[in-house]
Design an enzyme around this catalytic site. Structure first.
Site, PDB file in Angstrom:
ATOM      1  N   THR A 123       9.180  -7.861   6.215  1.00  0.00           N
ATOM      2  CA  THR A 123       7.806  -7.375   6.222  1.00  0.00           C
ATOM      3  C   THR A 123       6.906  -8.487   6.740  1.00  0.00           C
ATOM      4  O   THR A 123       7.388  -9.457   7.330  1.00  0.00           O
ATOM      5  CB  THR A 123       7.414  -6.854   4.816  1.00  0.00           C
ATOM      6  OG1 THR A 123       6.123  -6.244   4.885  1.00  0.00           O
ATOM      7  CG2 THR A 123       7.403  -7.953   3.771  1.00  0.00           C
ATOM      8  N   ASN A 124       5.602  -8.356   6.586  1.00  0.00           N
ATOM      9  CA  ASN A 124       4.693  -9.413   7.037  1.00  0.00           C
ATOM     10  C   ASN A 124       3.531  -9.525   6.058  1.00  0.00           C
ATOM     11  O   ASN A 124       3.463  -8.791   5.074  1.00  0.00           O
ATOM     12  CB  ASN A 124       4.215  -9.140   8.466  1.00  0.00           C
ATOM     13  CG  ASN A 124       3.433  -7.849   8.562  1.00  0.00           C
ATOM     14  OD1 ASN A 124       2.350  -7.718   7.991  1.00  0.00           O
ATOM     15  ND2 ASN A 124       3.991  -6.880   9.261  1.00  0.00           N
ATOM     16  N   ARG A 125       2.619 -10.446   6.334  1.00  0.00           N
ATOM     17  CA  ARG A 125       1.610 -10.797   5.338  1.00  0.00           C
ATOM     18  C   ARG A 125       0.313  -9.985   5.428  1.00  0.00           C
ATOM     19  O   ARG A 125      -0.682 -10.349   4.822  1.00  0.00           O
ATOM     20  CB  ARG A 125       1.309 -12.294   5.422  1.00  0.00           C
ATOM     21  CG  ARG A 125       2.537 -13.120   5.047  1.00  0.00           C
ATOM     22  CD  ARG A 125       2.267 -14.590   5.147  1.00  0.00           C
ATOM     23  NE  ARG A 125       1.237 -15.008   4.211  1.00  0.00           N
ATOM     24  CZ  ARG A 125       0.590 -16.166   4.276  1.00  0.00           C
ATOM     25  NH1 ARG A 125       0.854 -16.989   5.260  1.00  0.00           N
ATOM     26  NH2 ARG A 125      -0.303 -16.462   3.383  1.00  0.00           N
ATOM     27  N   SER A 126       0.327  -8.876   6.152  1.00  0.00           N
ATOM     28  CA  SER A 126      -0.873  -8.028   6.190  1.00  0.00           C
ATOM     29  C   SER A 126      -1.178  -7.510   4.787  1.00  0.00           C
ATOM     30  O   SER A 126      -0.298  -7.004   4.098  1.00  0.00           O
ATOM     31  CB  SER A 126      -0.632  -6.835   7.132  1.00  0.00           C
ATOM     32  OG  SER A 126      -1.652  -5.887   6.963  1.00  0.00           O
ATOM     33  N   ALA A 135      -0.293  -3.686  10.678  1.00  0.00           N
ATOM     34  CA  ALA A 135       0.503  -4.743  11.306  1.00  0.00           C
ATOM     35  C   ALA A 135       1.941  -4.235  11.326  1.00  0.00           C
ATOM     36  O   ALA A 135       2.743  -4.514  10.427  1.00  0.00           O
ATOM     37  CB  ALA A 135       0.383  -6.042  10.516  1.00  0.00           C
TER      38      ALA A 135
END
Ligand code: C5P
Length: 220
Positions: free
Chosen positions: A29-32, A96
């Site tokens: 996943t990502n930090r959005s 994102a």
């Protein structure tokens, strides 16, 4: 008091990160944080629009009056967005979305086998949700977001042309993931307009006013 500049209009929004599974317990996943997208959803609703929000995994409450659909992966986000896209007048892509996903999701948890060998992940490219919606026969008015680390205006203009969308909103860095404020650069056919650093909720209200101007100019 919020002026009802979007009265009678409908807006579909994506927000947050996506989660791409590796096995039943792991993923990428990502930090959005989803804060910008949720703030825009709330601002659109307060401005009188019917709002549908397709959200990746985020820890945020649903803004009052907004219909929310929760998804995990980019493919699930596309599957939620596509059948709804032409039923809305505006599409705002703030999510994102992961560019790639593991080519295969293991059916069971991948185990250490004690040999010291590490697994290798192969990736597949995810669909571009915004470009897919923009390419529909009767697309909604599409708004994209751009996070760039350099040559902001140039890259935003190029992205706007490549995805064939009328308006792109660039984050005027530094990195805004998780933070409560941001600064934005709006790039459309007329040129660029800066919305100076402010809380994301305030920027969302300003963005909605800018959006209303462009929709009105289009339909009159
Ligand atoms: O190409 P890039 O990821 O920089 O473009 C960002 C914009 O495109 C954002 O509006 C984002 O929500 C959207 N996007 C998308 N699907 C993807 C990748 C990006 O909708 N797979």
């Amino acid at each position: 008091f919020t002026p009802k500049v979007l009265a009678g209009r409908s807006v579909l929004i994506t927000a947050g990160p996506t989660f791409e599974a590796i096995d039943p317990v792991r993923g990428i996943t990502n930090r959005s944080s989803g804060k910008m997208g949720f703030a825009i959803a709330q601002a659109c609703e307060r401005a009188g629009a019917r709002v549908t929000l397709v959200a990746g995994p985020v820890a945020l409450p649903t803004p009052a009056g907004v219909e929310r659909i929760d998804v995990q992966s980019a493919q699930a986000m596309l599957d939620a967005v596509l059948p709804r896209a032409t039923g809305h007048e505006v599409f705002i892509a703030t999510a994102a979305v992961a560019d790639w996903r593991p080519a295969h999701c293991a059916e069971h948890k991948i185990k250490k086998d004690g040999s010291g060998q590490t697994p290798t992940l192969a990736f597949t490219e995810n669909p571009d949700i915004l470009a897919t919606v923009a390419a529909l026969p009767n697309p909604p008015y599409c708004v994209g977001f751009a996070a760039e680390s350099e040559k902001l205006l140039e890259h935003a203009q190029a992205k706007r042309a490549r995805k064939r969308i009328p308006l792109i909103v660039a984050n005027l860095g530094p990195a805004t993931f998780g933070q409560d404020d941001n600064a934005l650069l709006l790039v459309d056919a007329e040129g660029a307009r800066e919305l100076p650093r402010a809380p994301k909720t305030e920027l969302a209200t300003q963005l909605v006013a800018e959006l209303a101007l462009r929709l009105n100019a289009r339909t009159t």
